[in-house]
Design a protein around this motif. Sequence first.
Motif, mmCIF file in Angstrom:
data_model
loop_
_atom_site.group_PDB
_atom_site.id
_atom_site.type_symbol
_atom_site.label_atom_id
_atom_site.label_comp_id
_atom_site.label_asym_id
_atom_site.label_seq_id
_atom_site.Cartn_x
_atom_site.Cartn_y
_atom_site.Cartn_z
ATOM 1 N N ARG A 1 78.002 37.002 64.314
ATOM 2 C CA ARG A 1 76.669 37.305 63.782
ATOM 3 C C ARG A 1 75.623 36.747 64.743
ATOM 4 O O ARG A 1 75.700 35.595 65.148
ATOM 5 C CB ARG A 1 76.484 36.687 62.390
ATOM 6 C CG ARG A 1 77.400 37.259 61.323
ATOM 7 C CD ARG A 1 77.035 38.698 60.995
ATOM 8 N NE ARG A 1 77.800 39.198 59.865
ATOM 9 C CZ ARG A 1 78.970 39.782 59.948
ATOM 10 N NH1 ARG A 1 79.514 39.959 61.147
ATOM 11 N NH2 ARG A 1 79.616 40.207 58.875
ATOM 12 N N GLU A 2 74.654 37.585 65.090
ATOM 13 C CA GLU A 2 73.591 37.186 66.014
ATOM 14 C C GLU A 2 72.434 36.589 65.211
ATOM 15 O O GLU A 2 71.982 37.184 64.215
ATOM 16 C CB GLU A 2 73.092 38.398 66.809
ATOM 17 C CG GLU A 2 74.196 39.221 67.471
ATOM 18 C CD GLU A 2 74.713 38.571 68.736
ATOM 19 O OE1 GLU A 2 74.006 37.711 69.294
ATOM 20 O OE2 GLU A 2 75.826 38.932 69.168
ATOM 21 N N VAL A 3 71.950 35.410 65.619
ATOM 22 C CA VAL A 3 70.827 34.753 64.929
ATOM 23 C C VAL A 3 69.830 34.240 65.963
ATOM 24 O O VAL A 3 70.181 33.999 67.114
ATOM 25 C CB VAL A 3 71.322 33.582 64.045
ATOM 26 C CG1 VAL A 3 72.143 34.093 62.869
ATOM 27 C CG2 VAL A 3 72.138 32.581 64.857
ATOM 28 N N GLU A 4 68.602 34.095 65.532
ATOM 29 C CA GLU A 4 67.541 33.575 66.406
ATOM 30 C C GLU A 4 67.016 32.271 65.829
ATOM 31 O O GLU A 4 66.971 32.084 64.612
ATOM 32 C CB GLU A 4 66.397 34.591 66.520
ATOM 33 C CG GLU A 4 66.831 35.988 66.906
ATOM 34 C CD GLU A 4 67.535 36.041 68.251
ATOM 35 O OE1 GLU A 4 67.196 35.202 69.132
ATOM 36 O OE2 GLU A 4 68.430 36.899 68.430
ATOM 37 N N GLY A 5 66.641 31.346 66.726
ATOM 38 C CA GLY A 5 66.183 30.051 66.259
ATOM 39 C C GLY A 5 65.127 29.448 67.157
ATOM 40 O O GLY A 5 64.791 29.978 68.227
ATOM 41 N N VAL A 6 64.603 28.282 66.720
ATOM 42 C CA VAL A 6 63.549 27.568 67.438
ATOM 43 C C VAL A 6 63.975 26.114 67.583
ATOM 44 O O VAL A 6 64.523 25.521 66.652
ATOM 45 C CB VAL A 6 62.211 27.663 66.677
ATOM 46 C CG1 VAL A 6 61.143 26.824 67.367
ATOM 47 C CG2 VAL A 6 61.756 29.108 66.573
ATOM 48 N N VAL A 7 63.726 25.544 68.765
ATOM 49 C CA VAL A 7 64.066 24.152 69.029
ATOM 50 C C VAL A 7 63.140 23.230 68.234
ATOM 51 O O VAL A 7 61.918 23.434 68.206
ATOM 52 C CB VAL A 7 63.963 23.842 70.528
ATOM 53 C CG1 VAL A 7 64.215 22.360 70.790
ATOM 54 C CG2 VAL A 7 64.939 24.703 71.317
ATOM 55 N N GLN A 8 63.723 22.245 67.581
ATOM 56 C CA GLN A 8 62.973 21.199 66.894
ATOM 57 C C GLN A 8 63.610 19.860 67.214
ATOM 58 O O GLN A 8 64.785 19.790 67.584
ATOM 59 C CB GLN A 8 62.978 21.412 65.374
ATOM 60 C CG GLN A 8 62.222 22.628 64.899
ATOM 61 C CD GLN A 8 62.172 22.702 63.378
ATOM 62 O OE1 GLN A 8 62.647 21.798 62.675
ATOM 63 N NE2 GLN A 8 61.587 23.772 62.861
ATOM 64 N N LEU A 9 62.810 18.804 67.075
ATOM 65 C CA LEU A 9 63.385 17.479 67.206
ATOM 66 C C LEU A 9 64.275 17.187 66.013
ATOM 67 O O LEU A 9 63.985 17.616 64.882
ATOM 68 C CB LEU A 9 62.277 16.421 67.278
ATOM 69 C CG LEU A 9 61.509 16.342 68.593
ATOM 70 C CD1 LEU A 9 60.330 15.393 68.439
ATOM 71 C CD2 LEU A 9 62.412 15.884 69.722
ATOM 72 N N ALA A 10 65.350 16.462 66.262
ATOM 73 C CA ALA A 10 66.201 16.033 65.162
ATOM 74 C C ALA A 10 65.439 15.055 64.282
ATOM 75 O O ALA A 10 64.512 14.370 64.738
ATOM 76 C CB ALA A 10 67.467 15.382 65.706
ATOM 77 N N THR A 11 65.796 15.009 63.009
ATOM 78 C CA THR A 11 65.101 14.094 62.086
ATOM 79 C C THR A 11 65.247 12.640 62.523
ATOM 80 O O THR A 11 64.382 11.809 62.238
ATOM 81 C CB THR A 11 65.651 14.270 60.664
ATOM 82 O OG1 THR A 11 67.078 14.106 60.691
ATOM 83 C CG2 THR A 11 65.339 15.657 60.127
ATOM 84 N N SER A 12 66.330 12.328 63.231
ATOM 85 C CA SER A 12 66.552 10.949 63.680
ATOM 86 C C SER A 12 65.838 10.632 64.985
ATOM 87 O O SER A 12 65.920 9.506 65.488
ATOM 88 C CB SER A 12 68.055 10.704 63.869
ATOM 89 O OG SER A 12 68.588 11.608 64.828
#
Length: 412
Positions: A171-182
């Motif tokens: 399955r193809e998905v698109e995402g955005v980089v975010q900082l980890a909560t930690s």
Amino acid sequence: MKIRQILPALTAMMMIVPLAACGGGAETTAEEGKSAEPEKGPNRGRMLRDGDFAVEMTIFEDGVPPMYRVYPSRDGKPVDPKMVKLTVTLKRLDGEINRFAFKPEGAYLAGDGVVVEPHSFDVEVVAVENGKRHVWKFANPEGRSKISAAAAKDGGIEIETVGPAVISDIREVEGVVQLATSARSEIRAQFPGKVMLVTKAVGDYVKKGQLLARIESSESLQVYPVYSPVSGVVAERNANVGNVAIDQPIYVITDPGQTTVVFNIFPRDLGTIRPGQKVDIETLDGQPIAASVLGGYLPEGNAAAGTALVRASVPNRDGRWRPGMALHGRVTVNAVTVPLAVRTEALQRFRDFTVVFANFGEDYEVRMLELGRKTPEWTEVLSGIKPGTRYAAKGAFLIRQDVEKSGASHDH
């Protein structure tokens, strides 16, 4: 069928030559280097003659599995099949031997088994009629090519072995980089007081233990230092000299190496994409970054896009992937191990079949396959090739082209 090298620079060729028959079981070999089209009979089969006695070999497959039908004759006139005892032995390129007995059915003798594709083998026919034994031997190659090891290497042919593989959907998905909560640390004054010194600005890199500020306590009037508990980059500085630090963070420090990708999951994929599944993270132009695992769905989704959100960690030691950058993901779903599979790129068309080319030293020969599940990498094989068979996983189209140029036939 002629068997030829595939590369233009290699002009040597091999000819498969039929063997002539002789009554009483004696056999003689036709002159090497010459070939001729086999004689055809009235039923479009191969005629085998020994004096005035002959048999016409056909493989009947109109609406039924392919089976031998043999028509005996003498001086061109039919011989009663009940008066002929017939056996056929086939020796295949991989060493498998098939033997067929025959029984009379109307005007012909019917073989007792299916002639499995490919119809490529060395044939021995033994017929006993009126007390006389007749033997014929001939080669019946089909979908076969001979290629030297050097030519195969130059042509990019690579060999693998048929065996088990993991078949899965993607399955193809698109995402955005975010900082980890930690990755976010808020640095506060231990005691409320006046800010006497600040040492870092937004964007500065800070090492764990470095001095960040000095605060004069409002109660004791003593000045105490504030050190960084982590290494990272200053994302916020909320105090200047002369300000009073109470409970607001003086600094916010982030670790750019602790990043995640938050992927958008559309409703149609919610039933198949689940936490714990493997995801291959790539740039938008398809360059691989890392393999990761999906975490749990986030409490809130993307209301603007109408999607759910799921997070996966991504290595970022050099800080290359900045928050807000778009990345692509390929999620592996419905993974199952199948007992037999071949590389999908190895599949070729031959006549009405999908095939691979089995490898036996310098010889390559078609294997007609019945296929199951298919992905860009692997295709499940239900029948048509034996486990452990070596086959051309790469460069198979070169073999197919050579077979087609040599006039591959389906000679019955």
